[in-house]
Design an enzyme around this catalytic site. Structure first.
Site, PDB file in Angstrom:
ATOM      1  N   LYS A  66       0.810  -1.229   0.000  1.00 50.14           N
ATOM      2  CA  LYS A  66       0.000   0.000   0.000  1.00 50.14           C
ATOM      3  C   LYS A  66       0.844   1.281   0.000  1.00 50.14           C
ATOM      4  O   LYS A  66       0.448   2.279  -0.592  1.00 50.14           O
ATOM      5  CB  LYS A  66      -0.973   0.009   1.188  1.00 50.14           C
ATOM      6  CG  LYS A  66      -2.097  -1.024   1.051  1.00 50.14           C
ATOM      7  CD  LYS A  66      -3.082  -0.928   2.214  1.00 50.14           C
ATOM      8  CE  LYS A  66      -4.083  -2.068   2.161  1.00 50.14           C
ATOM      9  NZ  LYS A  66      -5.075  -1.984   3.248  1.00 50.14           N
ATOM     10  N   ASP A 102     -10.233   2.319   2.702  1.00 51.31           N
ATOM     11  CA  ASP A 102     -10.330   1.528   3.939  1.00 51.31           C
ATOM     12  C   ASP A 102     -11.126   2.252   5.031  1.00 51.31           C
ATOM     13  O   ASP A 102     -11.998   1.663   5.666  1.00 51.31           O
ATOM     14  CB  ASP A 102      -8.928   1.195   4.473  1.00 51.31           C
ATOM     15  CG  ASP A 102      -8.227   0.133   3.640  1.00 51.31           C
ATOM     16  OD1 ASP A 102      -8.919  -0.718   3.047  1.00 51.31           O
ATOM     17  OD2 ASP A 102      -6.983   0.154   3.572  1.00 51.31           O
TER      18      ASP A 102
END
Ligand code: ATR
Length: 268
Positions: A66, A102
């Site tokens: 990420k 997220d």
């Protein structure tokens, strides 16, 4: 031509994302395919550029890439900037848009699925790594009374809170600094993976508190502890499905129904 998407990670075989996005595509009539691709630990950027050259339209990114995806993106949404990490890439004619869904996924699971309104609540966020960082801005946007980041290494929690600038309701510290009760306790540590329980005080939960573990798929020591102390509990499956729905929306401009997909995953 059918549009193509993928999730990159290492490992990736366990990923539920292909199943989730296939269900979203079927349900909304979107002409797309979505696959799970294993990127070599030292070859993430190369793997993404090959996929893009082959006509890929966008990608999800999971552990451990990420931060690399953040560096690869040429433009970032504010929520990706705050997270310092990207889980959703959209390939555009003039570059790569990096987003992070997220935190929005967590907030949506809490508010829409679990009926837990965050405004005015006292939130305890355990952990100061990437998982915690990724959800802070979306949580603050819901205007909780307070958000305390607690971490085994106290300095990391303090530094993480400070990195968001002067926020009156955000602070951080170690477990020894905990006092009072919380309406929502979120586990964003890696403790559950190892079957460990972070060192929470017995009286951390306010009446009607919700305990949320970002991990899913098995009961964790944290959720067992929370139940023993009278809290309501939730695992991270809803967050997983909601972050996927948000990525789907970023790519396709269509919001899929998540309840049916969560039900499918729970009964699988
Ligand atoms: P991620 O990207 O998943 O957040 P990470 O950056 O490695 O992973 O962060 C893991 C987090 O879990 C850290 O906050 C870590 O605490 P430390 O910073 O003190 O290492 C926390 N953590 C891991 N195991 C833990 C345990 N057994 N109890 C409490 N916290 C734990």
């Amino acid at each position: 031509m059918t549009d193509s998407y993928a999730v990159f990670g290492n490992p990736i075989a366990h990923s539920k994302s292909p199943l989730i996005h296939a269900a979203f595509a079927h349900q909304t009539g979107q002409d797309m395919v979505y696959s799970a691709l294993l990127a070599p630990l030292d070859g993430f950027c190369e793997a993404v550029s090959v996929f893009r050259a082959q006509g890929g339209c966008g990608a999800n990114v999971t552990v451990p890439f990420k931060e690399q995806a953040y560096a690869l993106a040429t433009r970032h949404t504010p929520r990706a900037q705050a997270a310092g990490a990207v889980n959703t890439l959209k390939f555009e004619a003039d570059g790569l848009l990096g987003d992070n869904t997220d935190g929005a996924g967590l907030v949506r699971d809490l508010v829409a699925n679990l009926d837990f309104s965050l405004a005015g609540q006292r939130i305890l966020l355990m952990g100061a790594g990437g998982a915690a960082r990724g959800v802070i801005l979306p949580l603050l946007e819901q205007q909780p009374a307070s958000l305390f980041i607690v971490n085994r290494t106290a300095d990391k929690a303090i530094a993480l809170a400070q990195s968001f600038g002067d926020q009156r309701n955000l602070s951080g510290g170690g477990y020894a600094a905990l006092s009072g009760t919380f309406d929502l306790v979120i586990n964003a540590t890696a403790a559950s993976l190892a079957g460990d329980l972070p060192p929470l005080p017995e009286d951390v939960f306010a009446p009607n508190a919700l305990a949320y573990d970002m991990m899913y798929g098995k009961d964790t020591p944290f959720l067992a502890f929370a139940r023993t102390h009278g809290a309501r509990t939730a695992d991270g499956l809803g967050m997983l499905v909601e972050q996927a729905a948000e990525a789907f929306y970023v790519w396709r401009g269509v919001r899929p129904d998540t309840a049916s997909v969560m039900q499918m995953l729970r009964s699988a």
